[in-house]
Design an enzyme around this catalytic site. Structure first.
Site, PDB file in Angstrom:
ATOM      1  N   TYR A 142      -8.489  16.953  -8.571  1.00  0.00           N
ATOM      2  CA  TYR A 142      -8.161  18.241  -9.193  1.00  0.00           C
ATOM      3  C   TYR A 142      -7.982  19.311  -8.108  1.00  0.00           C
ATOM      4  O   TYR A 142      -6.980  20.044  -8.088  1.00  0.00           O
ATOM      5  CB  TYR A 142      -9.293  18.621 -10.146  1.00  0.00           C
ATOM      6  CG  TYR A 142      -9.176  19.968 -10.794  1.00  0.00           C
ATOM      7  CD1 TYR A 142      -8.178  20.242 -11.712  1.00  0.00           C
ATOM      8  CD2 TYR A 142     -10.101  20.974 -10.505  1.00  0.00           C
ATOM      9  CE1 TYR A 142      -8.090  21.492 -12.322  1.00  0.00           C
ATOM     10  CE2 TYR A 142     -10.021  22.215 -11.109  1.00  0.00           C
ATOM     11  CZ  TYR A 142      -9.015  22.470 -12.019  1.00  0.00           C
ATOM     12  OH  TYR A 142      -8.934  23.696 -12.614  1.00  0.00           O
ATOM     13  N   LYS A 146      -4.643  21.377  -6.993  1.00  0.00           N
ATOM     14  CA  LYS A 146      -4.572  22.843  -7.048  1.00  0.00           C
ATOM     15  C   LYS A 146      -4.194  23.415  -5.675  1.00  0.00           C
ATOM     16  O   LYS A 146      -3.419  24.365  -5.576  1.00  0.00           O
ATOM     17  CB  LYS A 146      -5.900  23.439  -7.536  1.00  0.00           C
ATOM     18  CG  LYS A 146      -6.180  23.218  -9.010  1.00  0.00           C
ATOM     19  CD  LYS A 146      -5.178  23.948  -9.894  1.00  0.00           C
ATOM     20  CE  LYS A 146      -5.432  23.752 -11.366  1.00  0.00           C
ATOM     21  NZ  LYS A 146      -4.351  24.287 -12.220  1.00  0.00           N
TER      22      LYS A 146
HETATM   23  N1  SER Z   1     -13.657  24.758 -14.335  1.00  0.00           N
HETATM   24  C1  SER Z   1     -12.968  23.815 -13.525  1.00  0.00           C
HETATM   25  C2  SER Z   1     -13.686  22.519 -13.472  1.00  0.00           C
HETATM   26  O1  SER Z   1     -14.885  22.518 -13.499  1.00  0.00           O
HETATM   27  C3  SER Z   1     -12.829  24.340 -12.154  1.00  0.00           C
HETATM   28  O2  SER Z   1     -11.682  25.100 -12.099  1.00  0.00           O
HETATM   29  O3  SER Z   1     -13.047  21.513 -13.364  1.00  0.00           O
END
Ligand code: SER
Length: 315
Positions: A142, A146
């Protein structure tokens, strides 16, 4: 006149932001889209279409046929789910952003919004008051998506004049949608368990500090940066954004002042390592100086608001 397309509208952010966009631009100017037909009932105030963001042609047809002028691209696989399905997360998070940026270039859209996250930071980043510019070596898929996405946003702004704007959200906490597979989502779930009279099984250690933000502040920040004149939005990768920081024990203690018999147990799992790689607190001076960012909610005020409103909210 603006015509707004919201992608991933039924998610945590979209569930609240779409309504604010409808209030700002007029409900007939907003099209909410999401992967699941079941999300339709959330959007009785504006038009809703089922859309898989990976359906490149479907997305293009919608932008073309509806004369879309702005896209809010909110669909993403979050951190914890991404670690279970890394290649799927990479493909969805990256390909969808590139599709949107390409459409913005082709149809000369007025603006694009794309959320980034504290997940762009990693274990070698300074943890306290993490600066806007510093080492970023994210170790979640993730976070990697990003970080790469931020570079693509800046690239499309510089090379193709695409007016794309972005915020590095801290953990977002709202009561109008259920937790969506993020590491910071324990701080959403804890309120549901407290109100249901259940014990909360916390997947992070009690002393894990993370940057967090209540949803009304996140909505305000998003509308503020999108409404700001083009020239004052100087950072075209993504802005650091902050409101509060707390640990699981601190949010638990805060809830205890309202629900004294609430119980918690700490059983850290794989998400502890994700949280440990993220900052404790964020320096968001650039957002405050460039376009006047200012938050309203701290932990106590947020907790009071959620505990008052969540029991009456219909999912
Ligand atoms: N809230 C998100 C997560 O914990 C972080 O951007 O994956």
């Amino acid at each position: 006149m603006e015509k707004i397309l919201v992608i991933g509208a039924a998610g945590q952010l979209g569930s609240e932001l779409t309504k604010s966009l409808a209030d700002q631009y007029g409900a007939e100017q907003v099209i909410a889209t999401d992967l699941n037909e079941s999300a339709r009932s959330k959007f009785d105030f504006c038009r809703f279409e089922v859309l898989n963001v990976m359906d490149k042609d479907g997305l293009r047809n919608l932008v073309k046929n509806e004369n879309i002028t702005q896209i809010y691209h909110l669909a993403a696989v979050l951190s914890a789910v991404g670690e279970k399905k890394p290649l799927f997360a990479w493909e969805l998070n990256m390909d969808s952003l590139i599709h949107v940026l390409e459409l913005a270039k082709e149809f000369k859209l007025n603006k694009v919004y794309w959320p980034s996250s504290i997940a762009v930071f990693g274990p070698n980043t300074p943890k306290i008051n993490t600066p806007q510019y510093c080492v970023k070596e994210p170790n979640t898929v993730y976070g990697i998506s990003k970080q790469a996405g931020e570079r693509w946003c800046e690239y499309y702004f510089q090379k193709f004049n695409v007016d794309v704007r972005s915020l590095r959200y801290p953990g977002l906490i709202g009561y109008k949608s259920l937790p969506g597979g993020g590491t910071t989502d324990y701080a959403v779930d804890i309120y549901h368990k407290a109100l249901a009279g259940e014990k909360f099984d916390c997947f992070l250690r009690e002393d894990t500090s993370l940057p967090m933000m209540y949803m009304p502040d996140a909505i305000k920040a998003t509308l503020d940066i999108m409404n700001a004149p083009r020239e004052i939005v100087k950072i075209r990768s993504s802005y650091n954004l902050a409101a509060m920081n707390f640990t699981p024990e601190e949010i638990y203690q805060c809830i205890l002042t309202h629900i004294p018999d609430f119980k918690i147990e700490y059983n850290p799992d794989f998400r502890q390592a994700i949280a440990d790689s993220w900052p404790d607190s964020i320096d968001d001076t650039c957002a405050r100086e460039d376009w006047g960012w200012k938050h309203d909610y701290d932990l106590a005020r947020m907790t009071k608001d959620i505990l008052e409103n969540l029991p009456n909210f219909k999912f």
